[in-house]
Each structure stands twice: as C-alpha cells, then as structure tokens.
Design a protein around this motif. Structure first.
Motif, PDB file in Angstrom:
ATOM      1  N   GLU A 139       0.832  -1.206   0.000  1.00  0.00           N
ATOM      2  CA  GLU A 139       0.000   0.000   0.000  1.00  0.00           C
ATOM      3  C   GLU A 139       0.865   1.253   0.000  1.00  0.00           C
ATOM      4  O   GLU A 139       0.567   2.240  -0.693  1.00  0.00           O
ATOM      5  CB  GLU A 139      -0.887  -0.035   1.244  1.00  0.00           C
ATOM      6  CG  GLU A 139      -1.791   1.159   1.424  1.00  0.00           C
ATOM      7  CD  GLU A 139      -2.573   1.082   2.727  1.00  0.00           C
ATOM      8  OE1 GLU A 139      -2.420   1.984   3.577  1.00  0.00           O
ATOM      9  OE2 GLU A 139      -3.330   0.107   2.907  1.00  0.00           O
ATOM     10  N   THR A 140       1.964   1.243   0.766  1.00  0.00           N
ATOM     11  CA  THR A 140       2.828   2.416   0.872  1.00  0.00           C
ATOM     12  C   THR A 140       3.631   2.640  -0.404  1.00  0.00           C
ATOM     13  O   THR A 140       3.897   3.780  -0.801  1.00  0.00           O
ATOM     14  CB  THR A 140       3.775   2.260   2.076  1.00  0.00           C
ATOM     15  OG1 THR A 140       3.005   1.975   3.255  1.00  0.00           O
ATOM     16  CG2 THR A 140       4.571   3.533   2.324  1.00  0.00           C
ATOM     17  N   PHE A 141       4.004   1.565  -1.079  1.00  0.00           N
ATOM     18  CA  PHE A 141       4.776   1.681  -2.317  1.00  0.00           C
ATOM     19  C   PHE A 141       3.899   1.988  -3.531  1.00  0.00           C
ATOM     20  O   PHE A 141       4.410   2.473  -4.548  1.00  0.00           O
ATOM     21  CB  PHE A 141       5.573   0.402  -2.578  1.00  0.00           C
ATOM     22  CG  PHE A 141       6.950   0.410  -1.967  1.00  0.00           C
ATOM     23  CD1 PHE A 141       8.011   0.994  -2.635  1.00  0.00           C
ATOM     24  CD2 PHE A 141       7.177  -0.155  -0.726  1.00  0.00           C
ATOM     25  CE1 PHE A 141       9.291   1.007  -2.088  1.00  0.00           C
ATOM     26  CE2 PHE A 141       8.445  -0.157  -0.161  1.00  0.00           C
ATOM     27  CZ  PHE A 141       9.507   0.435  -0.841  1.00  0.00           C
ATOM     28  N   ARG A 142       2.626   1.704  -3.451  1.00  0.00           N
ATOM     29  CA  ARG A 142       1.760   1.845  -4.632  1.00  0.00           C
ATOM     30  C   ARG A 142       1.763   3.265  -5.222  1.00  0.00           C
ATOM     31  O   ARG A 142       1.792   3.411  -6.448  1.00  0.00           O
ATOM     32  CB  ARG A 142       0.329   1.401  -4.296  1.00  0.00           C
ATOM     33  CG  ARG A 142      -0.526   1.204  -5.544  1.00  0.00           C
ATOM     34  CD  ARG A 142      -1.867   0.557  -5.255  1.00  0.00           C
ATOM     35  NE  ARG A 142      -2.552   0.232  -6.504  1.00  0.00           N
ATOM     36  CZ  ARG A 142      -2.388  -0.887  -7.186  1.00  0.00           C
ATOM     37  NH1 ARG A 142      -1.553  -1.811  -6.735  1.00  0.00           N
ATOM     38  NH2 ARG A 142      -3.017  -1.098  -8.325  1.00  0.00           N
ATOM     39  N   PRO A 143       1.758   4.336  -4.425  1.00  0.00           N
ATOM     40  CA  PRO A 143       1.818   5.675  -5.032  1.00  0.00           C
ATOM     41  C   PRO A 143       3.092   5.917  -5.842  1.00  0.00           C
ATOM     42  O   PRO A 143       3.139   6.847  -6.647  1.00  0.00           O
ATOM     43  CB  PRO A 143       1.762   6.611  -3.810  1.00  0.00           C
ATOM     44  CG  PRO A 143       1.093   5.810  -2.747  1.00  0.00           C
ATOM     45  CD  PRO A 143       1.547   4.407  -2.966  1.00  0.00           C
ATOM     46  N   PHE A 144       4.097   5.069  -5.637  1.00  0.00           N
ATOM     47  CA  PHE A 144       5.333   5.187  -6.409  1.00  0.00           C
ATOM     48  C   PHE A 144       5.339   4.207  -7.585  1.00  0.00           C
ATOM     49  O   PHE A 144       6.406   3.898  -8.125  1.00  0.00           O
ATOM     50  CB  PHE A 144       6.542   4.947  -5.493  1.00  0.00           C
ATOM     51  CG  PHE A 144       6.592   5.891  -4.327  1.00  0.00           C
ATOM     52  CD1 PHE A 144       6.982   7.210  -4.500  1.00  0.00           C
ATOM     53  CD2 PHE A 144       6.187   5.481  -3.058  1.00  0.00           C
ATOM     54  CE1 PHE A 144       7.007   8.095  -3.439  1.00  0.00           C
ATOM     55  CE2 PHE A 144       6.203   6.358  -1.990  1.00  0.00           C
ATOM     56  CZ  PHE A 144       6.605   7.672  -2.182  1.00  0.00           C
ATOM     57  N   ASN A 145       4.139   3.728  -7.937  1.00  0.00           N
ATOM     58  CA  ASN A 145       3.995   2.845  -9.093  1.00  0.00           C
ATOM     59  C   ASN A 145       4.855   1.586  -8.931  1.00  0.00           C
ATOM     60  O   ASN A 145       5.409   1.065  -9.899  1.00  0.00           O
ATOM     61  CB  ASN A 145       4.386   3.595 -10.375  1.00  0.00           C
ATOM     62  CG  ASN A 145       3.952   2.869 -11.630  1.00  0.00           C
ATOM     63  OD1 ASN A 145       2.915   2.218 -11.647  1.00  0.00           O
ATOM     64  ND2 ASN A 145       4.751   2.966 -12.676  1.00  0.00           N
TER      65      ASN A 145
END
Length: 364
Positions: A139-145
C-alpha cells in the motif's frame, strides 16, 4: 455413416487440432520475458549482490529458462540511491534496494527495511507474513507505481566505525556520520551531522575525511569495504538496524502483466533467499569479526546513556511524524503493537536463554 466412425473421425480431427495448437498455446502461457534489475550494492558484496544473482538463477530455473532477470551492480545502469526512481518511471522493470534509502519520499517506507529499536529479522518476518506488514508495504509503495516484496535480511547490524571513542553523548556532537534511513533523523537529534552515502562510496568518503564515522552492515561486508583500515573503533550493536530487510521493487505495470506462475516463481525464489541470506551472514560474520580484531579493530559497546537518549528521541520522532503523516501513523500503529508483543515473548524464551547460555559458552 456409422456413428462410431463419425465420432472417431471427429475425435481424431479434434485431437489433431489440439495437437497443432498446443505449441502456440504453450508459448502464450510461457512467454520469453527479459527484465533488468539494478542493485544499490556493488558486485564485491557477494552476499547482497550475490542474492540478486541467486534470484536470477532460481527464477530462470523455475520458469524453464523463459523468464530472465539480469542483475546489474550499483551505478552500472542506475545510481545506487535512485533504484526506486528507475522502477517508478519504468526505466527498468525491477530493482534491488532497501526501502530506507527513500525515506525522503515518504518516511513510512523505513518500516519495510528497519527502524531504530525495531524488530529483529525473525520478528520482521512474522509481521510481514502473518501481520499487516506486507499489505502495508504494498500500500505504501503503490503511489510510487511500485510493488514491494521482501528480499533477504542481514540480521542485526553493527554500530559502525569511528576514528575516536564514543564515551558519552557529548562525543557525538558535531560528528559527521554516514548512516542510512530514518536513523539519520534520530542521530541528528543527538547532535550528529548525518549523511547518506551509497555503499560503494563509503570508503573514499571516510578516507578523505568527508565523514568522521560510518556504519554499513557487519563484519563480513565491512571487512570487504576495508573500513577498519581507516577507523579502528567498532561499535555494537547497530540499534537502528536490529534487522535490515532488502527490497525487491517492481514496476507495478510490469508485475501485473507477468503470468501468475512467473510471479509465483519470483515469490518462491525470494522466500528461499530470505533463509539463505541470513544463514550466510550468521556463518560468515563470526570469523570475519575475529579477523578484524586480530588486525587491530577495537570492539566497543555503546554507552548506556547513548542508548537511552536514542530510545527517547526515536520514539518522540515516531510520534511527531505520525501526527503529520497519516500513512506513517497507520504503519506505526500496526508495527508498534506487533513489535511490543514480540518483545515480550522473546523476553520469556529467547532473551532468557541467551542471557545465560551466551556468557556461559564464552567462559567454557
């Protein structure tokens, strides 16, 4: 026409059609895929970069040679501290890098490598596999694609190499210290001047006096970097890295486009590396430490007042960061509850055993 003949002919025709289509279907299900994987570590670190090579070999084996992940050492195609940037942009499909290198993007990323006074390697595995850890990481990495998977663990690290002894908190004031991740923020609150330097650049920075002290991993890797040739006081423990989980960072689109059995091959290989990497460090650190001491390294323990002050500042920093960063708070709330319960359990069994058996063995 005899019905049995018709059915037989039809069956034969169908069988022939399936036979003709099978190779094309197999190629669709098992496509040849080539990925590039830059690492944040140089080639001479044969446990860390060696784990990249093991991943490549194992995935190739599990996919019968059709999925090749080619590893590249730090700086060869992507700078050591920019692996996440390369994965996020799609410049490369995947990368090998600890999440804590990117706390400037989001401090919550630190949890998925390590935090000061956090969990050890076994406890981290428990949180990632059977707590909320892995879901929170993704979830935390998802905004960084980016899709995140754990990639080995070094175990508890050492506290670094210093040109002079640290006898008190006062000795830390103004010290230029190479330290990675959220630990730098904690040391800054203790009066240290922290700096994050790529692993391959630590030795020249220490040699030229750009920094006064440096931490990296532990005896086996520190010996390879030659840090003992410049600074002789070797501190333990690395309380800011009670474990240090590597990260397999994958471009989200690339990951989602993989056939499911290729994703399973990657996950299987990474699970094997989790065991193998820790085992190699546990096997090779003791003789490396003996060699370092024989060559003049002075082993030291952190003064208690440093540990106590670092504990206070670390937890104050976590609470302050959580108050202004909702994702950090969400991860910290999960991590802290799991950590505290693990600490209580380990006190009952692991720590009680070690407190007696380790000194007893040293005296026998």
């Amino acid at each position: 026409m005899d019905r049995r003949v018709f059915l037989g002919a039809a069956g034969g025709a169908a069988g022939g059609a399936v036979g003709l289509a099978a190779p094309a279907l197999a190629q669709t299900q098992n496509p040849e895929i080539r990925w590039r994987m830059p690492s944040s570590f140089p080639r001479n670190l044969d446990v860390l970069f060696g784990s990249c090579e093991k991943l490549s070999q194992r995935v190739l084996q599990l996919t019968e040679g059709r999925f090749r992940i080619s590893p590249f050492p730090a700086g060869e195609i992507i700078p050591a501290l920019q692996v996440l940037d390369g994965v996020q942009a799609g410049t490369v499909e995947c990368g090998h890098s600890p999440a804590l290198f990117y706390v400037g993007k989001d401090p919550a990323l630190a949890f998925f490598t390590c935090i000061p006074f956090g969990m050890n390697a076994r406890q981290m595995s428990a949180w990632l596999r059977y707590g909320d850890g892995l879901a929170l990481a993704q979830e935390t990495f998802r905004p960084f694609n980016t899709h995140f998977l754990p990639f080995g663990d070094t175990g508890t690290q050492m506290g670094g190499w210093f040109r002079r002894e640290i006898r008190s908190l006062e000795d830390l004031k103004g010290l230029k210290f190479r330290v990675a991740g959220f630990a730098g923020n904690v040391f800054e609150r203790l009066g240290v001047v922290p700096t994050q330097i790529a692993p391959g650049d630590i030795y020249p920075a220490l040699e030229r006096g750009v920094i006064d002290a440096a931490e990296f991993i532990g005896p086996y890797d520190d010996e390879k970097l030659g840090l003992n040739r410049i600074a002789r006081f070797y501190y333990a423990p690395g309380f800011w890295e009670p474990s240090s989980r590597g990260g397999f960072l994958v471009n989200l689109r690339a990951w989602e486009s993989l056939p499911p059995h290729y994703r399973f091959a990657v996950e299987t290989a990474l699970a094997e590396i989790d065991i193998d990497q820790s085992a190699r460090y546990d096997a090779w650190n003791p003789p490396a430490l003996r060699r370092l001491i024989a060559n003049g390294a002075q082993l030291r323990a952190w003064p208690r007042e440093v540990l106590q002050a670092a504990w206070r500042e670390a937890h104050a920093l976590y609470d302050e960061t959580a108050s202004r960063n909702p994702q950090f708070k969400k991860v910290w709330d999960s991590y802290r509850v799991f950590r505290n319960e693990q600490f209580q359990w380990f006190r009952v069994a692991e720590s009680a055993y070690e407190a007696f058996a380790f000194p007893a063995a040293a005296q026998s």
